[in-house]
Write a protein that holds these residues in place. Structure first.
Motif, PDB file in Angstrom:
ATOM      1  N   ALA A   1       7.412   4.678  17.371  1.00 55.89           N
ATOM      2  CA  ALA A   1       6.222   5.469  17.039  1.00 55.89           C
ATOM      3  C   ALA A   1       5.720   5.149  15.635  1.00 55.89           C
ATOM      4  O   ALA A   1       4.514   4.990  15.415  1.00 55.89           O
ATOM      5  CB  ALA A   1       6.537   6.958  17.163  1.00 55.89           C
ATOM      6  N   VAL A   2       6.614   5.030  14.659  1.00 55.89           N
ATOM      7  CA  VAL A   2       6.216   4.711  13.287  1.00 55.89           C
ATOM      8  C   VAL A   2       5.611   3.315  13.215  1.00 55.89           C
ATOM      9  O   VAL A   2       4.605   3.087  12.537  1.00 55.89           O
ATOM     10  CB  VAL A   2       7.418   4.853  12.322  1.00 55.89           C
ATOM     11  CG1 VAL A   2       7.108   4.275  10.963  1.00 55.89           C
ATOM     12  CG2 VAL A   2       7.808   6.312  12.193  1.00 55.89           C
TER      13      VAL A   2
ATOM     14  N   LEU B   1      15.917   7.576   7.197  1.00 57.67           N
ATOM     15  CA  LEU B   1      16.467   7.880   8.519  1.00 57.67           C
ATOM     16  C   LEU B   1      17.711   7.056   8.815  1.00 57.67           C
ATOM     17  O   LEU B   1      18.671   7.561   9.407  1.00 57.67           O
ATOM     18  CB  LEU B   1      15.404   7.656   9.588  1.00 57.67           C
ATOM     19  CG  LEU B   1      14.288   8.697   9.644  1.00 57.67           C
ATOM     20  CD1 LEU B   1      13.208   8.269  10.622  1.00 57.67           C
ATOM     21  CD2 LEU B   1      14.852  10.044  10.039  1.00 57.67           C
ATOM     22  N   CYS B   2      17.710   5.798   8.412  1.00 56.92           N
ATOM     23  CA  CYS B   2      18.896   4.959   8.630  1.00 56.92           C
ATOM     24  C   CYS B   2      20.091   5.489   7.852  1.00 56.92           C
ATOM     25  O   CYS B   2      21.209   5.559   8.373  1.00 56.92           O
ATOM     26  CB  CYS B   2      18.603   3.521   8.213  1.00 56.92           C
ATOM     27  SG  CYS B   2      17.506   2.661   9.350  1.00 56.92           S
TER      28      CYS B   2
ATOM     29  N   LEU C   1       6.119   4.705   4.734  1.00 59.61           N
ATOM     30  CA  LEU C   1       6.742   4.426   6.034  1.00 59.61           C
ATOM     31  C   LEU C   1       8.057   3.674   5.867  1.00 59.61           C
ATOM     32  O   LEU C   1       9.031   3.947   6.579  1.00 59.61           O
ATOM     33  CB  LEU C   1       5.777   3.632   6.912  1.00 59.61           C
ATOM     34  CG  LEU C   1       4.541   4.404   7.397  1.00 59.61           C
ATOM     35  CD1 LEU C   1       3.605   3.479   8.162  1.00 59.61           C
ATOM     36  CD2 LEU C   1       4.944   5.581   8.248  1.00 59.61           C
ATOM     37  N   VAL C   2       8.097   2.735   4.944  1.00 57.76           N
ATOM     38  CA  VAL C   2       9.335   1.988   4.719  1.00 57.76           C
ATOM     39  C   VAL C   2      10.432   2.919   4.225  1.00 57.76           C
ATOM     40  O   VAL C   2      11.563   2.897   4.717  1.00 57.76           O
ATOM     41  CB  VAL C   2       9.101   0.832   3.715  1.00 57.76           C
ATOM     42  CG1 VAL C   2      10.416   0.261   3.233  1.00 57.76           C
ATOM     43  CG2 VAL C   2       8.257  -0.257   4.358  1.00 57.76           C
ATOM     44  N   TRP C   3      10.120   3.778   3.259  1.00 60.25           N
ATOM     45  CA  TRP C   3      11.137   4.683   2.722  1.00 60.25           C
ATOM     46  C   TRP C   3      11.529   5.753   3.741  1.00 60.25           C
ATOM     47  O   TRP C   3      12.680   6.208   3.741  1.00 60.25           O
ATOM     48  CB  TRP C   3      10.666   5.301   1.407  1.00 60.25           C
ATOM     49  CG  TRP C   3      10.779   4.305   0.285  1.00 60.25           C
ATOM     50  CD1 TRP C   3       9.760   3.713  -0.377  1.00 60.25           C
ATOM     51  CD2 TRP C   3      11.974   3.756  -0.244  1.00 60.25           C
ATOM     52  NE1 TRP C   3      10.249   2.819  -1.299  1.00 60.25           N
ATOM     53  CE2 TRP C   3      11.612   2.827  -1.245  1.00 60.25           C
ATOM     54  CE3 TRP C   3      13.326   3.945   0.016  1.00 60.25           C
ATOM     55  CZ2 TRP C   3      12.542   2.101  -1.977  1.00 60.25           C
ATOM     56  CZ3 TRP C   3      14.255   3.225  -0.721  1.00 60.25           C
ATOM     57  CH2 TRP C   3      13.876   2.317  -1.701  1.00 60.25           C
TER      58      TRP C   3
ATOM     59  N   ALA D   1       0.830  -1.197   0.000  1.00 60.16           N
ATOM     60  CA  ALA D   1       0.000   0.000   0.000  1.00 60.16           C
ATOM     61  C   ALA D   1       0.867   1.250   0.000  1.00 60.16           C
ATOM     62  O   ALA D   1       2.027   1.228   0.399  1.00 60.16           O
ATOM     63  CB  ALA D   1      -0.927  -0.008   1.206  1.00 60.16           C
ATOM     64  N   THR D   2       0.306   2.343  -0.426  1.00 61.44           N
ATOM     65  CA  THR D   2       1.044   3.596  -0.524  1.00 61.44           C
ATOM     66  C   THR D   2       1.554   4.043   0.836  1.00 61.44           C
ATOM     67  O   THR D   2       2.695   4.469   0.959  1.00 61.44           O
ATOM     68  CB  THR D   2       0.139   4.683  -1.136  1.00 61.44           C
ATOM     69  OG1 THR D   2      -0.324   4.207  -2.399  1.00 61.44           O
ATOM     70  CG2 THR D   2       0.874   5.972  -1.324  1.00 61.44           C
ATOM     71  N   ARG D   3       0.702   3.919   1.867  1.00 66.03           N
ATOM     72  CA  ARG D   3       1.119   4.336   3.205  1.00 66.03           C
ATOM     73  C   ARG D   3       2.268   3.472   3.690  1.00 66.03           C
ATOM     74  O   ARG D   3       3.227   3.969   4.283  1.00 66.03           O
ATOM     75  CB  ARG D   3      -0.058   4.255   4.164  1.00 66.03           C
ATOM     76  CG  ARG D   3       0.261   4.830   5.532  1.00 66.03           C
ATOM     77  CD  ARG D   3      -0.926   4.805   6.423  1.00 66.03           C
ATOM     78  NE  ARG D   3      -1.069   3.455   6.934  1.00 66.03           N
ATOM     79  CZ  ARG D   3      -1.802   3.143   7.973  1.00 66.03           C
ATOM     80  NH1 ARG D   3      -2.495   4.056   8.573  1.00 66.03           N
ATOM     81  NH2 ARG D   3      -1.877   1.912   8.387  1.00 66.03           N
ATOM     82  N   SER D   4       2.221   2.180   3.435  1.00 60.42           N
ATOM     83  CA  SER D   4       3.290   1.286   3.869  1.00 60.42           C
ATOM     84  C   SER D   4       4.591   1.620   3.151  1.00 60.42           C
ATOM     85  O   SER D   4       5.660   1.601   3.761  1.00 60.42           O
ATOM     86  CB  SER D   4       2.910  -0.165   3.589  1.00 60.42           C
ATOM     87  OG  SER D   4       1.784  -0.531   4.337  1.00 60.42           O
TER      88      SER D   4
END
Length: 137
Positions: free
Chosen positions: A51-52, A15-16, A8-10, A2-5
């Protein structure tokens, strides 16, 4: 995915990468100064990651798209149309349609296309048809 997933993954990947670049630059400039920053950055990243994760698991979900409804039309004399299964139908004078030995199971999915019975004494169903009698007795 899904677009939201994907977002969040990207975000997590970004951040990493940012954290790794920051630690390498900090280590190259001054190792003693990089140590406290690494501790703070690690703690902040852990809390942000939690939190994410909680938002992804418990956050608002998108409403499922409505399933297309079938157009059900019976336009001929004595015609029958049903969007789902039909157990027993009789359209003739004095005719009887005996129920089948076992009634058809309810359709797992409703008809997604048009269901049309347009001729005289025609029968159409979006699911199973058990027993039909269209002639006169």
């Amino acid at each position: 995915m899904a677009t939201r997933s994907k977002a969040l993954v990207w975000t997590g990947v970004g951040l990493c990468v940012a954290g790794a670049v920051g630690l390498v630059v900090g280590g190259a400039l001054d190792v003693d100064a990089a140590d406290p920053w690494a501790s703070v950055a690690g703690g902040a990243a852990g809390l942000f990651g939690l939190a994410v994760t909680l938002y992804a698991l418990l956050g608002p979900t998108s409403a499922p798209s409505p399933t297309p409804t079938a157009s059900v039309t019976a336009s001929g004399p004595r015609s029958v149309a049903a969007g789902g299964a039909i157990g027993s139908v009789a359209t003739g004078d004095g005719a009887t349609a005996t129920p089948p030995p076992t009634m058809p199971a309810p359709a797992t999915r409703p008809a997604t296309g048009p269901v049309t019975a347009s001729g005289e004494r025609s029968v159409a169903a979006g699911g199973d048809i058990g027993s039909v009698s269209t002639g006169d007795a």
